[in-house]
Design a protein around this motif. Structure first.
Motif, PDB file in Angstrom:
ATOM      1  N   VAL A  83      25.987 -25.144  46.580  1.00 30.90           N
ATOM      2  CA  VAL A  83      24.706 -24.597  46.137  1.00 30.90           C
ATOM      3  C   VAL A  83      24.601 -23.154  46.625  1.00 30.90           C
ATOM      4  O   VAL A  83      24.829 -22.865  47.796  1.00 30.90           O
ATOM      5  CB  VAL A  83      23.516 -25.412  46.693  1.00 30.90           C
ATOM      6  N   PHE A  84      24.269 -22.265  45.668  1.00 32.89           N
ATOM      7  CA  PHE A  84      23.915 -20.885  45.976  1.00 32.89           C
ATOM      8  C   PHE A  84      22.427 -20.780  45.676  1.00 32.89           C
ATOM      9  O   PHE A  84      22.021 -20.963  44.530  1.00 32.89           O
ATOM     10  CB  PHE A  84      24.667 -19.892  45.087  1.00 32.89           C
ATOM     11  N   SER A  85      21.596 -20.508  46.664  1.00 33.89           N
ATOM     12  CA  SER A  85      20.152 -20.452  46.460  1.00 33.89           C
ATOM     13  C   SER A  85      19.590 -19.139  47.009  1.00 33.89           C
ATOM     14  O   SER A  85      19.807 -18.808  48.181  1.00 33.89           O
ATOM     15  CB  SER A  85      19.481 -21.636  47.160  1.00 33.89           C
ATOM     16  N   HIS A  86      18.889 -18.393  46.151  1.00 35.13           N
ATOM     17  CA  HIS A  86      18.249 -17.128  46.524  1.00 35.13           C
ATOM     18  C   HIS A  86      19.257 -16.143  47.107  1.00 35.13           C
ATOM     19  O   HIS A  86      18.979 -15.481  48.108  1.00 35.13           O
ATOM     20  CB  HIS A  86      17.082 -17.362  47.483  1.00 35.13           C
ATOM     21  N   CYS A  87      20.419 -16.041  46.489  1.00 37.96           N
ATOM     22  CA  CYS A  87      21.472 -15.144  46.974  1.00 37.96           C
ATOM     23  C   CYS A  87      21.594 -13.898  46.105  1.00 37.96           C
ATOM     24  O   CYS A  87      21.281 -13.921  44.918  1.00 37.96           O
ATOM     25  CB  CYS A  87      22.818 -15.867  46.992  1.00 37.96           C
ATOM     26  N   MET A  88      22.083 -12.827  46.702  1.00 36.16           N
ATOM     27  CA  MET A  88      22.384 -11.588  46.002  1.00 36.16           C
ATOM     28  C   MET A  88      23.903 -11.490  45.903  1.00 36.16           C
ATOM     29  O   MET A  88      24.573 -11.207  46.893  1.00 36.16           O
ATOM     30  CB  MET A  88      21.823 -10.394  46.778  1.00 36.16           C
ATOM     31  N   GLN A 101      30.372 -29.225  39.859  1.00 33.65           N
ATOM     32  CA  GLN A 101      29.083 -29.609  40.425  1.00 33.65           C
ATOM     33  C   GLN A 101      28.538 -28.514  41.348  1.00 33.65           C
ATOM     34  O   GLN A 101      28.305 -28.726  42.532  1.00 33.65           O
ATOM     35  CB  GLN A 101      29.174 -30.950  41.137  1.00 33.65           C
ATOM     36  N   VAL A 102      28.321 -27.339  40.732  1.00 36.20           N
ATOM     37  CA  VAL A 102      27.809 -26.176  41.450  1.00 36.20           C
ATOM     38  C   VAL A 102      26.435 -25.820  40.885  1.00 36.20           C
ATOM     39  O   VAL A 102      26.241 -25.825  39.672  1.00 36.20           O
ATOM     40  CB  VAL A 102      28.774 -24.985  41.327  1.00 36.20           C
ATOM     41  N   ILE A 103      25.509 -25.504  41.775  1.00 37.38           N
ATOM     42  CA  ILE A 103      24.171 -25.071  41.376  1.00 37.38           C
ATOM     43  C   ILE A 103      23.966 -23.649  41.889  1.00 37.38           C
ATOM     44  O   ILE A 103      24.152 -23.374  43.080  1.00 37.38           O
ATOM     45  CB  ILE A 103      23.075 -25.995  41.949  1.00 37.38           C
ATOM     46  N   ILE A 104      23.575 -22.771  40.976  1.00 35.00           N
ATOM     47  CA  ILE A 104      23.213 -21.406  41.338  1.00 35.00           C
ATOM     48  C   ILE A 104      21.752 -21.260  40.961  1.00 35.00           C
ATOM     49  O   ILE A 104      21.391 -21.311  39.785  1.00 35.00           O
ATOM     50  CB  ILE A 104      24.098 -20.374  40.615  1.00 35.00           C
ATOM     51  N   HIS A 105      20.894 -21.115  41.974  1.00 32.49           N
ATOM     52  CA  HIS A 105      19.449 -21.188  41.784  1.00 32.49           C
ATOM     53  C   HIS A 105      18.766 -19.920  42.284  1.00 32.49           C
ATOM     54  O   HIS A 105      18.920 -19.539  43.452  1.00 32.49           O
ATOM     55  CB  HIS A 105      18.909 -22.406  42.544  1.00 32.49           C
ATOM     56  N   GLU A 106      18.028 -19.263  41.388  1.00 28.42           N
ATOM     57  CA  GLU A 106      17.246 -18.067  41.707  1.00 28.42           C
ATOM     58  C   GLU A 106      18.062 -17.027  42.471  1.00 28.42           C
ATOM     59  O   GLU A 106      17.658 -16.539  43.527  1.00 28.42           O
ATOM     60  CB  GLU A 106      15.968 -18.433  42.450  1.00 28.42           C
ATOM     61  N   CYS A 107      19.209 -16.688  41.887  1.00 27.69           N
ATOM     62  CA  CYS A 107      20.105 -15.696  42.481  1.00 27.69           C
ATOM     63  C   CYS A 107      20.226 -14.498  41.558  1.00 27.69           C
ATOM     64  O   CYS A 107      19.782 -14.519  40.415  1.00 27.69           O
ATOM     65  CB  CYS A 107      21.496 -16.302  42.687  1.00 27.69           C
ATOM     66  N   SER A 108      20.863 -13.453  42.044  1.00 27.65           N
ATOM     67  CA  SER A 108      21.246 -12.324  41.218  1.00 27.65           C
ATOM     68  C   SER A 108      22.757 -12.208  41.278  1.00 27.65           C
ATOM     69  O   SER A 108      23.331 -11.981  42.350  1.00 27.65           O
ATOM     70  CB  SER A 108      20.598 -11.029  41.708  1.00 27.65           C
ATOM     71  N   PHE A 109      23.391 -12.408  40.127  1.00 22.44           N
ATOM     72  CA  PHE A 109      24.835 -12.256  39.995  1.00 22.44           C
ATOM     73  C   PHE A 109      25.129 -11.234  38.893  1.00 22.44           C
ATOM     74  O   PHE A 109      25.974 -11.453  38.040  1.00 22.44           O
ATOM     75  CB  PHE A 109      25.498 -13.607  39.717  1.00 22.44           C
ATOM     76  N   GLN A 110      24.392 -10.103  38.939  1.00 11.44           N
ATOM     77  CA  GLN A 110      24.619  -9.040  37.971  1.00 11.44           C
ATOM     78  C   GLN A 110      26.033  -8.488  38.132  1.00 11.44           C
ATOM     79  O   GLN A 110      26.506  -8.301  39.254  1.00 11.44           O
ATOM     80  CB  GLN A 110      23.620  -7.904  38.175  1.00 11.44           C
TER      81      GLN A 110
END
Length: 182
Positions: A83-88, A101-110
């Motif tokens: 899980v990646f949560s609130h990450c830049m 089974q990966v969750i990326i939640h409310e992140c910035s991956f620009q």
């Protein structure tokens, strides 16, 4: 097992290291190299992992919470139950990585680079993926409808079966040179 907190471990280098059941809290690892690292049951909370080389890593049952991953290299990595949560994670590299089974939640991956990665049961939730490179990534069944982007690096065949919002349809129409008339 343990906790590492409030320390700077910048410019470190270690290959084929394994961490199991460790919590890193407010730790800075910038410009370090942990090539072929193995992470199992690890939590990174408020850590700075900018420009860290995690290439060829095996990451299992790990969480990245409120972390800075700008320019982090996770190319050729296997990332499972993470899980990646609130990450830049702008400019992070995931080329040829395998996600399961990966969750990326409310992140910035620009401008993140996922070129030719394999995604299985991956969720992108309320994440900014503007200008991310997704060419060679099969997006069938992937729901991007609540992600934010004005453009993506994708091939037409990668998009087949991808779920997008009505507003995003205009973005893709522009990418393919279509003119949408109201």
């Amino acid at each position: 097992m343990g906790v590492v907190s409030d320390v700077s471990l910048d410019n470190r280098e270690a290959g084929k290291v394994s961490f199991d059941k460790i919590i890193f809290n407010n730790v800075t690892f910038t410009d370090s190299s942990f090539h072929q690292i193995e992470l199992t049951d690890v939590i990174f909370e408020k850590c700075d992992l900018s420009n860290v080389d995690f290439s060829y890593a095996i990451i299992h049952r790990t969480e990245f919470r409120n972390c800075k991953l700008v320019g982090t290299d996770l190319s050729q990595s296997t990332i499972m139950n993470v899980v990646f949560s609130h990450c830049m994670g702008n400019y992070a590299t995931f080329r040829f990585a395998q996600f399961k089974q990966v969750i990326i939640h409310e992140c910035s991956f620009q401008n993140a680079d996922l070129y030719n990665s394999k995604l299985k049961k991956m969720s992108l939730l309320k994440t900014n993926i503007d200008q991310a490179q997704l060419a060679g990534v099969n997006l069938e069944g992937m729901d991007l409808s609540d992600c934010e982007f004005d453009g993506l690096g994708v091939e037409v065949e990668d998009l087949r079966g991808c779920i997008i919002s009505r507003e995003q349809a205009y973005v893709f129409a522009n990418l393919f040179g279509l003119i949408v008339k109201d």
